[in-house]
Motif scaffolding. Sequence first.
Motif, PDB file in Angstrom:
ATOM      1  N   GLU A   2       0.824  -1.212   0.000  1.00  0.00           N
ATOM      2  CA  GLU A   2       0.000   0.000   0.000  1.00  0.00           C
ATOM      3  C   GLU A   2       0.860   1.264   0.000  1.00  0.00           C
ATOM      4  O   GLU A   2       0.485   2.286  -0.582  1.00  0.00           O
ATOM      5  CB  GLU A   2      -0.974  -0.001   1.187  1.00  0.00           C
ATOM      6  CG  GLU A   2      -0.351   0.135   2.565  1.00  0.00           C
ATOM      7  CD  GLU A   2      -0.021  -1.207   3.201  1.00  0.00           C
ATOM      8  OE1 GLU A   2       0.366  -2.123   2.454  1.00  0.00           O
ATOM      9  OE2 GLU A   2      -0.127  -1.341   4.443  1.00  0.00           O
ATOM     10  N   ALA A  38      -6.843   6.539   5.459  1.00  0.00           N
ATOM     11  CA  ALA A  38      -7.287   5.147   5.605  1.00  0.00           C
ATOM     12  C   ALA A  38      -6.107   4.255   6.013  1.00  0.00           C
ATOM     13  O   ALA A  38      -6.248   3.379   6.879  1.00  0.00           O
ATOM     14  CB  ALA A  38      -7.900   4.663   4.295  1.00  0.00           C
ATOM     15  N   THR A  39      -4.951   4.491   5.419  1.00  0.00           N
ATOM     16  CA  THR A  39      -3.754   3.702   5.752  1.00  0.00           C
ATOM     17  C   THR A  39      -3.350   3.938   7.201  1.00  0.00           C
ATOM     18  O   THR A  39      -2.989   3.002   7.928  1.00  0.00           O
ATOM     19  CB  THR A  39      -2.589   4.082   4.805  1.00  0.00           C
ATOM     20  OG1 THR A  39      -3.039   3.946   3.473  1.00  0.00           O
ATOM     21  CG2 THR A  39      -1.383   3.189   5.036  1.00  0.00           C
ATOM     22  N   TYR A  40      -3.416   5.198   7.625  1.00  0.00           N
ATOM     23  CA  TYR A  40      -3.087   5.535   9.015  1.00  0.00           C
ATOM     24  C   TYR A  40      -4.022   4.783   9.972  1.00  0.00           C
ATOM     25  O   TYR A  40      -3.559   4.155  10.931  1.00  0.00           O
ATOM     26  CB  TYR A  40      -3.204   7.045   9.234  1.00  0.00           C
ATOM     27  CG  TYR A  40      -3.113   7.446  10.688  1.00  0.00           C
ATOM     28  CD1 TYR A  40      -1.879   7.515  11.322  1.00  0.00           C
ATOM     29  CD2 TYR A  40      -4.253   7.733  11.427  1.00  0.00           C
ATOM     30  CE1 TYR A  40      -1.782   7.860  12.663  1.00  0.00           C
ATOM     31  CE2 TYR A  40      -4.170   8.077  12.760  1.00  0.00           C
ATOM     32  CZ  TYR A  40      -2.935   8.148  13.369  1.00  0.00           C
ATOM     33  OH  TYR A  40      -2.857   8.480  14.702  1.00  0.00           O
ATOM     34  N   LEU A  41      -5.326   4.830   9.695  1.00  0.00           N
ATOM     35  CA  LEU A  41      -6.302   4.179  10.587  1.00  0.00           C
ATOM     36  C   LEU A  41      -6.111   2.665  10.588  1.00  0.00           C
ATOM     37  O   LEU A  41      -6.307   2.007  11.606  1.00  0.00           O
ATOM     38  CB  LEU A  41      -7.732   4.538  10.160  1.00  0.00           C
ATOM     39  CG  LEU A  41      -8.096   6.016  10.351  1.00  0.00           C
ATOM     40  CD1 LEU A  41      -9.462   6.312   9.752  1.00  0.00           C
ATOM     41  CD2 LEU A  41      -8.070   6.389  11.829  1.00  0.00           C
ATOM     42  N   HIS A  42      -5.691   2.126   9.441  1.00  0.00           N
ATOM     43  CA  HIS A  42      -5.449   0.677   9.353  1.00  0.00           C
ATOM     44  C   HIS A  42      -4.245   0.266  10.207  1.00  0.00           C
ATOM     45  O   HIS A  42      -4.241  -0.794  10.824  1.00  0.00           O
ATOM     46  CB  HIS A  42      -5.221   0.306   7.884  1.00  0.00           C
ATOM     47  CG  HIS A  42      -4.844  -1.130   7.680  1.00  0.00           C
ATOM     48  ND1 HIS A  42      -5.742  -2.155   7.900  1.00  0.00           N
ATOM     49  CD2 HIS A  42      -3.685  -1.713   7.302  1.00  0.00           C
ATOM     50  CE1 HIS A  42      -5.142  -3.309   7.650  1.00  0.00           C
ATOM     51  NE2 HIS A  42      -3.888  -3.075   7.289  1.00  0.00           N
ATOM     52  N   HIS A  43      -3.217   1.130  10.235  1.00  0.00           N
ATOM     53  CA  HIS A  43      -1.978   0.770  10.951  1.00  0.00           C
ATOM     54  C   HIS A  43      -1.957   1.233  12.403  1.00  0.00           C
ATOM     55  O   HIS A  43      -1.177   0.713  13.197  1.00  0.00           O
ATOM     56  CB  HIS A  43      -0.759   1.343  10.214  1.00  0.00           C
ATOM     57  CG  HIS A  43      -0.385   0.534   9.015  1.00  0.00           C
ATOM     58  ND1 HIS A  43       0.394  -0.599   9.099  1.00  0.00           N
ATOM     59  CD2 HIS A  43      -0.715   0.665   7.718  1.00  0.00           C
ATOM     60  CE1 HIS A  43       0.529  -1.125   7.891  1.00  0.00           C
ATOM     61  NE2 HIS A  43      -0.128  -0.375   7.029  1.00  0.00           N
ATOM     62  N   THR A  45      -3.241   0.664  15.202  1.00  0.00           N
ATOM     63  CA  THR A  45      -4.056  -0.256  16.001  1.00  0.00           C
ATOM     64  C   THR A  45      -3.436  -0.564  17.362  1.00  0.00           C
ATOM     65  O   THR A  45      -4.135  -1.007  18.263  1.00  0.00           O
ATOM     66  CB  THR A  45      -4.265  -1.585  15.248  1.00  0.00           C
ATOM     67  OG1 THR A  45      -2.990  -2.052  14.832  1.00  0.00           O
ATOM     68  CG2 THR A  45      -5.150  -1.390  14.033  1.00  0.00           C
TER      69      THR A  45
ATOM     70  N   ALA B 170       1.853  -6.907   2.584  1.00  0.00           N
ATOM     71  CA  ALA B 170       1.797  -5.816   3.559  1.00  0.00           C
ATOM     72  C   ALA B 170       3.195  -5.577   4.132  1.00  0.00           C
ATOM     73  O   ALA B 170       3.978  -6.521   4.281  1.00  0.00           O
ATOM     74  CB  ALA B 170       0.826  -6.176   4.681  1.00  0.00           C
TER      75      ALA B 170
END
Lengths: 52, 185
Positions: A2, A38-43, A45, B170
């Motif tokens: 990504e 979106a990438t920030y929110l996905h990572h 965690t 990923a």
Amino acid sequence: MEFTLLFLAGAIVMLAAWRGSRALALGLYAAVMVACAATYLHHATDPLKLSF
Amino acid sequence: MTQSRAITLNAISLYAVALVLAAAFAAQLVLHELPCPLCLLQRILFAMLAIGPILNTRFGPRPSHYALSLLAAVAGAVASTRQVLLHIMPGDAGYGSALLGYHYYTWALIGFIAAIVLLAAVLLFDRQFEDDGAALPPTGGLFAHAAVWLVIALTSLNVISTLLECGFGACADNPTVYELLKRFS
């Protein structure tokens, strides 16, 4: 993967800003920023070990 | 500040973005420290800071162009603040090595905050938004052209570097090897 796509998209936005139309650059910029969020929110965690 | 001065200032800011991207590359290649996902996101947002200056150079300074860079700077500050908070507890060694006492994500936070302050300061000068019959060529001349292409080249190099690091899957949370090179070696 990504992040590769995000850098590629960022380079395309720059080329659009430099060579293409302003509207195209603004639209692509918005799309990349949404993808970044979106990438920030996905990572993002891992819980923050904070206590106040 | 006149329009032509503003375009020169925007070109200088592009060199500053290029310097940050080059320094991140230098740390990666010299210290063999691979960037983590949040680190990569911060790099992307540093690159996105360049969109405003590129548009200002091409179409002339506009508040909306500065706003694009401001949004990227705020997003970058959020991402780097999160990484600072992840490692803020006493005893946490942090991610990667430190430069002048601060880890790269702390420098990134300082950089994004500095960008926010500088962008706000530049927006104070209204005369740049009036056409001054430009002494400079419409797109800022060779100095600005070189800055734009330098930033585009460094962002493109990051495409290759990230592909080598993460491969087609990923990205690892704590990367230690270039996944694509490992696959083909």
